[in-house]
Design a protein around this motif. Structure first.
Motif, mmCIF file in Angstrom:
data_model
loop_
_atom_site.group_PDB
_atom_site.id
_atom_site.type_symbol
_atom_site.label_atom_id
_atom_site.label_comp_id
_atom_site.label_asym_id
_atom_site.label_seq_id
_atom_site.Cartn_x
_atom_site.Cartn_y
_atom_site.Cartn_z
ATOM 1 N N GLY A 125 0.789 -1.228 0.000
ATOM 2 C CA GLY A 125 0.000 0.000 0.000
ATOM 3 C C GLY A 125 0.819 1.274 0.000
ATOM 4 N N MET A 126 2.045 1.226 -0.538
ATOM 5 C CA MET A 126 2.917 2.402 -0.511
ATOM 6 C C MET A 126 3.341 2.850 -1.908
ATOM 7 S SD MET A 126 3.357 3.509 2.575
ATOM 8 C CE MET A 126 4.868 4.475 2.447
ATOM 9 N N ARG A 144 6.233 -0.241 6.483
ATOM 10 C CA ARG A 144 5.717 -0.826 5.240
ATOM 11 C C ARG A 144 6.784 -0.802 4.141
ATOM 12 N NH1 ARG A 144 -0.285 -0.777 4.345
ATOM 13 N NH2 ARG A 144 -1.260 -0.482 6.378
ATOM 14 N N VAL A 145 7.572 0.263 4.106
ATOM 15 C CA VAL A 145 8.652 0.345 3.117
ATOM 16 C C VAL A 145 9.668 -0.773 3.356
ATOM 17 C CG1 VAL A 145 10.621 1.730 2.329
ATOM 18 C CG2 VAL A 145 8.383 2.802 2.651
ATOM 19 N N ASP A 168 0.584 1.368 13.498
ATOM 20 C CA ASP A 168 -0.854 1.452 13.668
ATOM 21 C C ASP A 168 -1.500 0.104 13.368
ATOM 22 O OD1 ASP A 168 -1.798 1.561 10.585
ATOM 23 O OD2 ASP A 168 0.014 2.752 10.854
ATOM 24 N N ALA A 169 -2.785 -0.005 13.721
ATOM 25 C CA ALA A 169 -3.491 -1.282 13.581
ATOM 26 C C ALA A 169 -3.539 -1.748 12.132
ATOM 27 C CB ALA A 169 -4.909 -1.149 14.144
ATOM 28 N N ALA A 170 -3.704 -0.805 11.188
ATOM 29 C CA ALA A 170 -3.781 -1.184 9.776
ATOM 30 C C ALA A 170 -2.452 -1.766 9.297
ATOM 31 C CB ALA A 170 -4.163 0.020 8.925
ATOM 32 N N THR A 171 -1.352 -1.166 9.741
ATOM 33 C CA THR A 171 -0.039 -1.677 9.347
ATOM 34 C C THR A 171 0.213 -3.038 9.979
ATOM 35 O OG1 THR A 171 0.858 0.554 9.067
ATOM 36 C CG2 THR A 171 2.441 -1.230 9.400
ATOM 37 N N GLU A 172 -0.172 -3.210 11.244
ATOM 38 C CA GLU A 172 0.006 -4.516 11.880
ATOM 39 C C GLU A 172 -0.768 -5.594 11.120
ATOM 40 O OE1 GLU A 172 -0.413 -6.769 16.200
ATOM 41 O OE2 GLU A 172 -0.088 -4.611 16.077
ATOM 42 N N ALA A 174 -1.506 -5.529 7.953
ATOM 43 C CA ALA A 174 -0.810 -5.755 6.681
ATOM 44 C C ALA A 174 0.423 -6.630 6.878
ATOM 45 C CB ALA A 174 -0.411 -4.407 6.064
ATOM 46 N N ILE A 175 1.117 -6.425 8.002
ATOM 47 C CA ILE A 175 2.321 -7.206 8.267
ATOM 48 C C ILE A 175 1.982 -8.676 8.472
ATOM 49 C CG2 ILE A 175 4.209 -7.586 9.905
ATOM 50 C CD1 ILE A 175 4.160 -4.543 10.430
ATOM 51 N N ILE A 176 0.979 -8.942 9.305
ATOM 52 C CA ILE A 176 0.657 -10.345 9.584
ATOM 53 C C ILE A 176 0.097 -11.020 8.334
ATOM 54 C CG2 ILE A 176 -1.654 -9.868 10.500
ATOM 55 C CD1 ILE A 176 0.848 -12.603 11.620
ATOM 56 N N GLN A 177 -0.629 -10.279 7.507
ATOM 57 C CA GLN A 177 -1.124 -10.859 6.258
ATOM 58 C C GLN A 177 0.038 -11.237 5.348
ATOM 59 O OE1 GLN A 177 -3.986 -8.445 4.160
ATOM 60 N NE2 GLN A 177 -3.962 -9.744 2.352
ATOM 61 N N LEU A 178 1.049 -10.356 5.284
ATOM 62 C CA LEU A 178 2.224 -10.643 4.465
ATOM 63 C C LEU A 178 2.954 -11.878 4.979
ATOM 64 C CD1 LEU A 178 4.183 -9.764 2.223
ATOM 65 C CD2 LEU A 178 5.332 -8.332 3.922
#
Length: 248
Positions: A125-126, A144-145, A168-172, A174-178
């Protein structure tokens, strides 16, 4: 096959042991959380395994071969606090650093590499921040980068040092999904983690560490009250609130 095997690792800082005779194995295709209190040596373990710091003793094997022969299979996401975010570079250049094994040091990235890097930014998302200086990004955006850089490495094994810290919660999410996507692809992920309340949701394998391994194995059998008491000592009330009722 085990993806990572650490044997007899000892690390000493100022004559004080940070790790003592640490031995464990991580199976291929697992998503493993490294869990323990502050000062337990979790980050030290990651750095020692990657030969980023000197060790008193011990060996690391990757797929039954010495680490030095398998470095090209490893990706690494360091703690954000260890990165110089004031360094004058942009997000795209950071991600391209993950392609240096393919590009070669001191060689310029070609259009294929740049396209690859932009695709990695898009996955986290970057994509709209490719030319943004990293010092101008928020903590979550910076993380995210670095995830995009890890994607660009296209590794078989990933070491991640507290990737959820300060995001933030959205980044967390995204990380676990990755990480779970990597697992589905058969990749192995080793993550230093501190939030006990999410361990069962995030990891299928756990290493409990307090300078020495307390236990290592499937989360269901290792992540128990008994083992957490051994790992954290007297923090019993806290552990009982953050671990499942089914834990022993």
């Amino acid at each position: 096959m085990d993806a990572i095997t650490v044997s007899g690792m000892t690390v000493v800082y100022d004559k004080q042991p940070a790790l003592e005779n640490v031995s464990f194995s991580i199976p291929e295709g697992s998503l493993t959380g490294v869990i323990g209190p502050n000062g337990a040596g979790k980050s030290t373990l990651i750095k020692a395994a990657l030969q980023l710091i000197p060790v008193r003793s011990g060996t690391v094997e990757v797929f039954d071969q010495p680490y030095k022969n398998q470095k090209q299979l490893i990706g690494y996401v360091p703690q954000r606090s260890e990165v110089d975010w004031d360094f004058p570079t942009n997000a795209l250049d950071i991600v391209l650093m993950g392609r240096y094994r393919q590009i070669g040091w001191f060689k310029r990235a070609n259009n294929k590499d740049i396209k690859w890097a932009r695709a990695c930014l898009e996955k986290v998302g970057m994509e709209g921040f490719a030319k943004r200086q990293i010092s101008q990004l928020s903590g979550g955006q910076q993380q995210r980068v670095f995830l995009a850089r890890a994607l660009a490495q296209d590794a078989s094994i990933y070491f991640m040092d507290e990737p959820f810290a300060g995001v933030d919660a959205a980044t967390e999410k995204a990380i676990i999904q990755l990480m779970k996507n990597w697992k589905r692809q058969g990749k192995t992920v080793l993550v230093v983690h501190h939030d006990l309340s999410t361990v069962e949701d995030y990891f299928d394998h756990v290493l409990l560490l307090n300078k020495r391994p307390v236990d290592c194995g499937p989360t269901q059998s290792v992540f128990t009250i008994d083992n957490l008491e051994k790992t954290y000592g007297g923090s019993i009330a806290f552990l009982q609130k953050t671990t499942p009722a089914g834990g022993r």
